[in-house]
Design a protein around this motif. Structure first.
Motif, PDB file in Angstrom:
ATOM      1  N   GLY A 157      52.545  42.231  51.162  1.00 11.05           N
ATOM      2  CA  GLY A 157      53.740  41.409  51.371  1.00 11.05           C
ATOM      3  C   GLY A 157      53.549  40.021  50.802  1.00 11.05           C
ATOM      4  O   GLY A 157      52.611  39.751  50.056  1.00 11.05           O
ATOM      5  N   PRO A 158      54.442  39.102  51.187  1.00 10.87           N
ATOM      6  CA  PRO A 158      54.334  37.741  50.658  1.00 10.87           C
ATOM      7  C   PRO A 158      53.086  37.038  51.211  1.00 10.87           C
ATOM      8  O   PRO A 158      52.762  37.169  52.388  1.00 10.87           O
ATOM      9  CB  PRO A 158      55.613  37.054  51.140  1.00 10.87           C
ATOM     10  CG  PRO A 158      56.208  37.943  52.163  1.00 10.87           C
ATOM     11  CD  PRO A 158      55.591  39.294  52.044  1.00 10.87           C
ATOM     12  N   LEU A 159      52.401  36.339  50.344  1.00  9.97           N
ATOM     13  CA  LEU A 159      51.184  35.632  50.727  1.00  9.97           C
ATOM     14  C   LEU A 159      51.422  34.126  50.695  1.00  9.97           C
ATOM     15  O   LEU A 159      52.200  33.634  49.879  1.00  9.97           O
ATOM     16  CB  LEU A 159      50.043  35.982  49.774  1.00  9.97           C
ATOM     17  CG  LEU A 159      49.684  37.458  49.648  1.00  9.97           C
ATOM     18  CD1 LEU A 159      48.604  37.648  48.590  1.00  9.97           C
ATOM     19  CD2 LEU A 159      49.246  38.024  50.980  1.00  9.97           C
ATOM     20  N   ASP A 160      50.741  33.412  51.558  1.00 10.25           N
ATOM     21  CA  ASP A 160      50.808  31.957  51.572  1.00 10.25           C
ATOM     22  C   ASP A 160      49.787  31.442  50.554  1.00 10.25           C
ATOM     23  O   ASP A 160      48.578  31.524  50.800  1.00 10.25           O
ATOM     24  CB  ASP A 160      50.481  31.439  52.972  1.00 10.25           C
ATOM     25  CG  ASP A 160      50.530  29.932  53.078  1.00 10.25           C
ATOM     26  OD1 ASP A 160      50.663  29.248  52.035  1.00 10.25           O
ATOM     27  OD2 ASP A 160      50.411  29.425  54.217  1.00 10.25           O
ATOM     28  N   PRO A 161      50.245  30.894  49.422  1.00 10.57           N
ATOM     29  CA  PRO A 161      49.303  30.462  48.383  1.00 10.57           C
ATOM     30  C   PRO A 161      48.410  29.301  48.824  1.00 10.57           C
ATOM     31  O   PRO A 161      47.384  29.045  48.196  1.00 10.57           O
ATOM     32  CB  PRO A 161      50.204  30.051  47.219  1.00 10.57           C
ATOM     33  CG  PRO A 161      51.545  29.845  47.801  1.00 10.57           C
ATOM     34  CD  PRO A 161      51.630  30.685  49.042  1.00 10.57           C
ATOM     35  N   ALA A 162      48.768  28.626  49.911  1.00 10.73           N
ATOM     36  CA  ALA A 162      47.893  27.582  50.442  1.00 10.73           C
ATOM     37  C   ALA A 162      46.684  28.200  51.136  1.00 10.73           C
ATOM     38  O   ALA A 162      45.666  27.540  51.332  1.00 10.73           O
ATOM     39  CB  ALA A 162      48.661  26.691  51.410  1.00 10.73           C
ATOM     40  N   VAL A 163      46.791  29.491  51.502  1.00 12.75           N
ATOM     41  CA  VAL A 163      45.704  30.185  52.193  1.00 12.75           C
ATOM     42  C   VAL A 163      44.945  31.087  51.230  1.00 12.75           C
ATOM     43  O   VAL A 163      43.727  31.031  51.136  1.00 12.75           O
ATOM     44  CB  VAL A 163      46.242  31.010  53.385  1.00 12.75           C
ATOM     45  CG1 VAL A 163      45.128  31.823  54.029  1.00 12.75           C
ATOM     46  CG2 VAL A 163      46.924  30.105  54.384  1.00 12.75           C
ATOM     47  N   GLU A 164      45.665  31.945  50.520  1.00  8.82           N
ATOM     48  CA  GLU A 164      45.028  32.902  49.615  1.00  8.82           C
ATOM     49  C   GLU A 164      45.932  33.205  48.444  1.00  8.82           C
ATOM     50  O   GLU A 164      47.147  33.039  48.519  1.00  8.82           O
ATOM     51  CB  GLU A 164      44.680  34.191  50.358  1.00  8.82           C
ATOM     52  CG  GLU A 164      45.897  34.955  50.826  1.00  8.82           C
ATOM     53  CD  GLU A 164      45.553  36.198  51.617  1.00  8.82           C
ATOM     54  OE1 GLU A 164      44.468  36.770  51.444  1.00  8.82           O
ATOM     55  OE2 GLU A 164      46.395  36.598  52.437  1.00  8.82           O
ATOM     56  N   ARG A 165      45.288  33.646  47.370  1.00  8.89           N
ATOM     57  CA  ARG A 165      46.031  34.026  46.172  1.00  8.89           C
ATOM     58  C   ARG A 165      45.502  35.352  45.665  1.00  8.89           C
ATOM     59  O   ARG A 165      44.300  35.605  45.720  1.00  8.89           O
ATOM     60  CB  ARG A 165      45.878  32.960  45.098  1.00  8.89           C
ATOM     61  CG  ARG A 165      46.487  31.628  45.514  1.00  8.89           C
ATOM     62  CD  ARG A 165      46.137  30.537  44.563  1.00  8.89           C
ATOM     63  NE  ARG A 165      44.718  30.208  44.752  1.00  8.89           N
ATOM     64  CZ  ARG A 165      44.107  29.209  44.138  1.00  8.89           C
ATOM     65  NH1 ARG A 165      44.764  28.458  43.280  1.00  8.89           N
ATOM     66  NH2 ARG A 165      42.835  28.960  44.360  1.00  8.89           N
ATOM     67  N   VAL A 166      46.423  36.167  45.173  1.00  8.22           N
ATOM     68  CA  VAL A 166      46.066  37.456  44.577  1.00  8.22           C
ATOM     69  C   VAL A 166      46.843  37.575  43.277  1.00  8.22           C
ATOM     70  O   VAL A 166      48.030  37.252  43.222  1.00  8.22           O
ATOM     71  CB  VAL A 166      46.411  38.637  45.525  1.00  8.22           C
ATOM     72  CG1 VAL A 166      46.097  39.965  44.858  1.00  8.22           C
ATOM     73  CG2 VAL A 166      45.665  38.506  46.840  1.00  8.22           C
ATOM     74  N   GLN A 167      46.154  38.042  42.256  1.00  7.23           N
ATOM     75  CA  GLN A 167      46.802  38.218  40.954  1.00  7.23           C
ATOM     76  C   GLN A 167      46.252  39.473  40.287  1.00  7.23           C
ATOM     77  O   GLN A 167      45.045  39.688  40.291  1.00  7.23           O
ATOM     78  CB  GLN A 167      46.515  36.983  40.082  1.00  7.23           C
ATOM     79  CG  GLN A 167      47.148  37.051  38.714  1.00  7.23           C
ATOM     80  CD  GLN A 167      46.918  35.755  37.951  1.00  7.23           C
ATOM     81  OE1 GLN A 167      47.121  34.673  38.483  1.00  7.23           O
ATOM     82  NE2 GLN A 167      46.484  35.872  36.709  1.00  7.23           N
ATOM     83  N   PRO A 168      47.137  40.287  39.727  1.00  3.29           N
ATOM     84  CA  PRO A 168      46.652  41.475  39.007  1.00  3.29           C
ATOM     85  C   PRO A 168      45.966  41.078  37.708  1.00  3.29           C
ATOM     86  O   PRO A 168      46.338  40.095  37.062  1.00  3.29           O
ATOM     87  CB  PRO A 168      47.916  42.282  38.722  1.00  3.29           C
ATOM     88  CG  PRO A 168      49.068  41.491  39.218  1.00  3.29           C
ATOM     89  CD  PRO A 168      48.581  40.213  39.786  1.00  3.29           C
ATOM     90  N   GLY A 169      44.967  41.858  37.350  1.00  3.51           N
ATOM     91  CA  GLY A 169      44.284  41.710  36.073  1.00  3.51           C
ATOM     92  C   GLY A 169      44.239  43.059  35.382  1.00  3.51           C
ATOM     93  O   GLY A 169      44.957  43.984  35.763  1.00  3.51           O
ATOM     94  N   GLU A 170      43.373  43.182  34.409  1.00  2.00           N
ATOM     95  CA  GLU A 170      43.245  44.428  33.657  1.00  2.00           C
ATOM     96  C   GLU A 170      42.448  45.447  34.476  1.00  2.00           C
ATOM     97  O   GLU A 170      41.222  45.445  34.493  1.00  2.00           O
ATOM     98  CB  GLU A 170      42.534  44.142  32.329  1.00  2.00           C
ATOM     99  CG  GLU A 170      42.530  45.307  31.377  1.00  2.00           C
ATOM    100  CD  GLU A 170      41.881  44.948  30.051  1.00  2.00           C
ATOM    101  OE1 GLU A 170      41.152  45.806  29.526  1.00  2.00           O
ATOM    102  OE2 GLU A 170      42.095  43.826  29.559  1.00  2.00           O
ATOM    103  N   GLY A 171      43.174  46.289  35.227  1.00  2.00           N
ATOM    104  CA  GLY A 171      42.542  47.309  36.043  1.00  2.00           C
ATOM    105  C   GLY A 171      41.874  46.789  37.304  1.00  2.00           C
ATOM    106  O   GLY A 171      41.084  47.507  37.919  1.00  2.00           O
ATOM    107  N   VAL A 172      42.175  45.561  37.693  1.00  2.00           N
ATOM    108  CA  VAL A 172      41.594  44.943  38.887  1.00  2.00           C
ATOM    109  C   VAL A 172      42.636  44.054  39.552  1.00  2.00           C
ATOM    110  O   VAL A 172      43.700  43.789  38.987  1.00  2.00           O
ATOM    111  CB  VAL A 172      40.351  44.070  38.557  1.00  2.00           C
ATOM    112  CG1 VAL A 172      39.241  44.898  37.935  1.00  2.00           C
ATOM    113  CG2 VAL A 172      40.723  42.896  37.667  1.00  2.00           C
TER     114      VAL A 172
END
Length: 175
Positions: free
Chosen positions: A117-132
């Motif tokens: 779901g939606p994440l608080d970027p002040a706490v954590e960040r997630v970003q897709p990469g190449e197969g990860v």
């Protein structure tokens, strides 16, 4: 082909495997250049096999036969590890964990990201990469963040595992 085989849940709880014994078992299985990195289930090996699913099956079978553990095995080609480290998108900081999430299948990464779901970027960040997936989280809060909770639930399925960027750099140095 040179691989790092990421074993999920090794040397945690009741799943204890001495890395020296693991390396010997895999060498006996016919893998070359077997070397473990740290005691947390990171195995470097070389094989003519280019299919990740077959490498996983061969390593899994050797571990099950020798040690009796049915654990998740995620082989990753060394060039893919190098790319994951080089493309880590977030600034590194001493008070944060820099993680890379690997999966048996790329669909599991998309499902994991969507389920958080939606994440608080002040706490954590997630970003897709190449197969990860790349994940940045505060130290001491990995299990309590929104993504961390979803990751923990998903990890029990064996489909995903994570490694700290520092660990991946050690793996590359040893490769």
């Amino acid at each position: 082909m040179r691989w790092v085989v990421l074993l999920r849940g090794v040397n945690i709880g009741n799943v204890r495997i001495a890395m020296k014994e693991l390396a010997a078992a895999l060498a006996e299985q016919g893998f070359a250049g077997v070397r473990t990195v740290l005691a947390s289930g990171n195995v470097l090996l070389t094989t003519e096999q280019a299919d990740a699913a077959q490498v996983a099956a061969d390593v899994h079978g050797a571990i099950l036969e020798r040690f009796g553990f049915d654990i998740a095995v995620l082989p990753v080609p060394i060039p893919s590890v190098r790319t994951a480290v080089e493309e880590y998108p977030f600034p590194r900081a001493s008070d944060r964990h820099a993680y890379v999430v690997f999966a048996e299948r790329t669909e599991a990464l998309a499902e994991l990201l969507e389920s958080a779901g939606p994440l608080d970027p002040a706490v954590e960040r997630v970003q897709p990469g190449e197969g990860v997936l790349y994940w940045d989280a505060p130290k001491g809060e990995t299990l309590t963040t929104a993504f961390g909770k979803r990751f923990g639930a998903r990890q029990r399925s064996g489909a995903v595992t994570t490694r700290n960027l520092n660990t991946l750099e050690k793996i590359l140095a040893a490769a």
